[in-house]
Scaffold this motif. Structure first.
Motif, PDB file in Angstrom:
ATOM      1  N   ALA A 118      19.723 -12.218 -43.824  1.00  0.00           N
ATOM      2  CA  ALA A 118      19.652 -12.640 -42.847  1.00  0.00           C
ATOM      3  C   ALA A 118      18.915 -13.353 -42.204  1.00  0.00           C
ATOM      4  N   SER A 119      17.952 -13.861 -43.165  1.00  0.00           N
ATOM      5  CA  SER A 119      17.136 -15.707 -42.925  1.00  0.00           C
ATOM      6  C   SER A 119      17.105 -15.769 -43.982  1.00  0.00           C
ATOM      7  N   GLY A 120      16.575 -17.178 -44.398  1.00  0.00           N
ATOM      8  CA  GLY A 120      16.256 -17.684 -45.482  1.00  0.00           C
ATOM      9  C   GLY A 120      14.759 -17.220 -46.047  1.00  0.00           C
ATOM     10  N   THR A 121      14.405 -16.472 -44.537  1.00  0.00           N
ATOM     11  CA  THR A 121      12.833 -15.628 -45.408  1.00  0.00           C
ATOM     12  C   THR A 121      12.930 -14.738 -46.021  1.00  0.00           C
ATOM     13  N   GLN A 122      14.055 -13.743 -45.938  1.00  0.00           N
ATOM     14  CA  GLN A 122      14.921 -12.618 -45.845  1.00  0.00           C
ATOM     15  C   GLN A 122      15.271 -13.454 -47.788  1.00  0.00           C
ATOM     16  N   ALA A 123      15.365 -13.894 -47.524  1.00  0.00           N
ATOM     17  CA  ALA A 123      15.937 -14.211 -48.916  1.00  0.00           C
ATOM     18  C   ALA A 123      14.836 -14.054 -50.315  1.00  0.00           C
ATOM     19  N   GLU A 124      14.064 -14.493 -49.833  1.00  0.00           N
ATOM     20  CA  GLU A 124      12.671 -14.385 -50.445  1.00  0.00           C
ATOM     21  C   GLU A 124      12.840 -13.129 -51.189  1.00  0.00           C
ATOM     22  N   TYR A 125      12.746 -11.710 -49.900  1.00  0.00           N
ATOM     23  CA  TYR A 125      12.456 -10.441 -50.992  1.00  0.00           C
ATOM     24  C   TYR A 125      13.939 -10.749 -51.856  1.00  0.00           C
ATOM     25  N   ALA A 126      14.992 -11.054 -52.162  1.00  0.00           N
ATOM     26  CA  ALA A 126      16.222 -11.337 -52.613  1.00  0.00           C
ATOM     27  C   ALA A 126      15.325 -11.563 -53.845  1.00  0.00           C
ATOM     28  N   ALA A 127      15.149 -12.757 -53.783  1.00  0.00           N
ATOM     29  CA  ALA A 127      14.565 -13.560 -55.173  1.00  0.00           C
ATOM     30  C   ALA A 127      13.384 -12.454 -55.503  1.00  0.00           C
ATOM     31  N   ALA A 155       7.078 -17.375 -45.366  1.00  0.00           N
ATOM     32  CA  ALA A 155       7.626 -16.882 -46.570  1.00  0.00           C
ATOM     33  C   ALA A 155       6.502 -16.929 -47.327  1.00  0.00           C
ATOM     34  N   PRO A 156       5.708 -17.436 -46.894  1.00  0.00           N
ATOM     35  CA  PRO A 156       3.996 -17.044 -47.491  1.00  0.00           C
ATOM     36  C   PRO A 156       3.702 -14.602 -47.912  1.00  0.00           C
ATOM     37  N   LEU A 157       3.733 -14.718 -47.242  1.00  0.00           N
ATOM     38  CA  LEU A 157       4.068 -13.227 -46.550  1.00  0.00           C
ATOM     39  C   LEU A 157       5.273 -13.018 -47.100  1.00  0.00           C
ATOM     40  N   ALA A 158       6.446 -12.915 -47.305  1.00  0.00           N
ATOM     41  CA  ALA A 158       8.059 -12.152 -47.843  1.00  0.00           C
ATOM     42  C   ALA A 158       7.416 -13.082 -49.375  1.00  0.00           C
ATOM     43  N   ALA A 159       7.321 -13.584 -49.836  1.00  0.00           N
ATOM     44  CA  ALA A 159       6.869 -14.159 -51.097  1.00  0.00           C
ATOM     45  C   ALA A 159       6.265 -13.079 -52.230  1.00  0.00           C
ATOM     46  N   SER A 160       5.684 -12.681 -50.810  1.00  0.00           N
ATOM     47  CA  SER A 160       4.168 -11.353 -51.391  1.00  0.00           C
ATOM     48  C   SER A 160       4.267 -10.334 -51.916  1.00  0.00           C
ATOM     49  N   GLY A 161       6.117  -9.907 -50.460  1.00  0.00           N
ATOM     50  CA  GLY A 161       6.321  -8.853 -50.083  1.00  0.00           C
ATOM     51  C   GLY A 161       5.904  -7.972 -49.218  1.00  0.00           C
ATOM     52  N   ARG A 162       5.341  -8.369 -48.269  1.00  0.00           N
ATOM     53  CA  ARG A 162       4.693  -8.312 -47.074  1.00  0.00           C
ATOM     54  C   ARG A 162       6.187  -8.390 -46.084  1.00  0.00           C
ATOM     55  N   HIS A 163       5.632  -7.817 -44.405  1.00  0.00           N
ATOM     56  CA  HIS A 163       6.373  -7.992 -43.728  1.00  0.00           C
ATOM     57  C   HIS A 163       6.238  -9.282 -42.503  1.00  0.00           C
TER      58      HIS A 163
END
Length: 488
Positions: A118-127, A155-163
């Motif tokens: 849904a955005s580049g930030t959600q791509a952090e979750y996929a990675a 990005a920092p929150l998503a990269a650590s598995g956070r909302h």
């Protein structure tokens, strides 16, 4: 995971009256702003938080592709033609399969896969999910993020598995809290791109720091997910590709490399080379490509995807990811290794946004590279001239990206850049959002793929550079005249 029943896709004739130009505009605008989070929700003025409308607005000038742009006429027309499929997309995967094929044909080598986000930030979750799949059972992930101050704010929150927000495409969130099922799954290690004064750190110093973090992660028995930032908010890049290649070669089972190319200001050939090197690559259709906000994707090397598909174990999938991904977002090869759940069968709004972005990407990739470089040179030269002619403005040249120019206001107090941004927006003049550089603030002047395509098409009409650049020159003059007036 079993496949759902499908039926042939087609353009539903019973809905045809809705898709005529006069009747379909409100519906298409509504759909383009769906399937995302609070960032793309329209306010009372019909615009999202970045000042962009979900439909083309005549007379507005967009030099804001580092953040978001208004949808182009070309993108709008493409999305309009695809609107009927948005209403039948839940019946068949054909539409998303075609979008995936088109994207991969332009950016990836054979065999690569694409996860729509849904955005580049959600791509952090996929990675993070795919790095978790490569890790041994129970092995922790250390996510090494370079330049978090110059990537997406979430990005920092998503990269650590956070909302990263209090909303999500298919649910709600609590910003800062772990996604359900991902509590403690990833530790974040962040490195800056600049020193306290705002000067870029030497590339070899950043490489050395990342290598040291990987050694520490391995010593603690963790799997390292290493970010290579292709272009930051100010055009900086780190780590070097030589460093990333060596890390992956020396630690094949304990390191995953992901390239953050969400700005997508690199050449398509670079994306293909990164995938050939075994790197995951995050891209976006709504930055340089100029598609409507937001549309992201994670590109996965073919060998990477096939190795995961051949394993006996499923891809770790916390329940919280259901708030962010639809079933058709993931390609079947990877989705078959996911037990779920998903938040929906299809994210039609995301499909329409990618349809608009792909119209721009296909037009851009068809251009003569010499015309692309000519457009960039004209833009940078005119931007420099306008900055020099506008007292009170200065250009930060540390990034070196010709399509992304940070501009600072001399002697400006904190908050002055945001105030100028809002005032310019009210006049239909759009710049990239404020970014800090040392103790100062910069707005970003950006050239986008749609602008380069229009330049090239005008050049082909009569072969004259001044004619081709004329509309962009006029837009730059209008922007800097207004900006200079604000400075007094």
């Amino acid at each position: 995971m079993s496949q759902p029943n499908t039926s042939p896709s087609g353009r539903p004739a019973t809905l045809a009256p809705l898709f005529k130009a006069s009747a379909g505009d409100p519906l298409l605008a509504m759909m383009l702003a769906s399937g995302g989070d609070e960032r793309i929700a329209a306010g009372p003025d019909g615009r999202n938080r970045y000042g962009a409308s979900a439909r083309p607005e005549a007379g507005e000038i967009w030099f804001s592709s580092s953040t978001a742009s208004g949808v182009s006429r070309r993108g709008w027309q493409a999305a309009s033609a695809a609107l009927p499929f948005a209403f039948s997309a839940g019946e068949s995967e054909d539409w998303f399969s075609d979008l995936r094929r088109r994207l991969l044909n332009l950016l990836a080598p054979p065999g690569a896969q694409a996860v729509f986000c849904a955005s580049g930030t959600q791509a952090e979750y996929a990675a993070l999910a795919l790095a978790g799949a490569r890790a041994r059972p129970g092995q922790k992930i250390v996510n090494i993020l370079v330049g978090p101050e110059e990537t997406g704010r979430g990005a920092p929150l998503a990269a650590s598995g956070r909302h990263f927000l209090n909303s999500a495409p298919f649910g709600s969130g609590r910003a800062g809290f772990a996604l359900d099922g991902w509590e403690g799954a990833a530790a974040l290690a962040a490195l800056p791109l600049r020193n306290g004064a705002g000067a870029p750190l030497p590339a070899d110093e950043i490489d050395a720091r990342v290598c040291a973090l990987v050694r520490v992660a391995r010593a603690r028995g963790a799997h390292a997910l290493v970010h290579l930032l292709d272009s930051s908010k100010t055009g900086l890049s780190a780590i070097s590709r030589d460093c990333a290649t060596k890390l992956l070669r020396d630690n094949p089972d304990d390191v995953t490399v992901v390239v953050d190319a969400c700005q997508l200001r690199c050449a398509p050939a670079q994306v293909r080379a990164d995938l050939d090197a075994g790197f995951l690559v995050m891209v976006s259709g709504s930055k340089f490509l100029g598609g409507p906000a937001f549309s992201g994707a994670l590109l996965v090397p073919g060998g990477f995807a096939e190795s995961l598909a051949a394993r006996d174990q499923d891809i770790p999938w916390p329940e919280g990811l259901a708030d962010h991904f639809a079933y058709f977002d993931w390609p079947p090869l990877l989705r078959d290794r996911i037990a779920g759940p998903f938040g929906a069968r299809c994210n039609s709004g995301l499909g329409l946004r990618w349809t608009a972005a792909l119209a721009e990407l296909e037009a851009y990739c068809a251009l003569d590279p010499a015309l692309i470089e000519m457009a960039k040179a004209c833009f940078q030269g005119e931007a420099r001239r306008q900055i020099l002619m506008t007292p009170g403005l200065e250009m930060d040249e540390s990034g070196g990206e010709p399509t992304l120019i940070p501009i600072m206001m001399r002697g400006a107090e904190k908050g002055a850049a945001d105030a100028a941004l809002r005032k310019l927006r009210r006049r239909g003049l759009h710049l990239g959002q404020t970014v800090p550089i040392g103790g100062r603030e910069a707005l970003r002047l950006c050239l986008s793929a749609p602008q380069i395509v229009d330049f090239a098409w005008r050049y082909r009409e009569i072969g004259d550079q001044n004619f081709a650049f004329g509309p962009l020159r006029a837009d730059l003059e209008k922007l800097f005249t207004a900006w200079g007036a604000l400075l007094g």
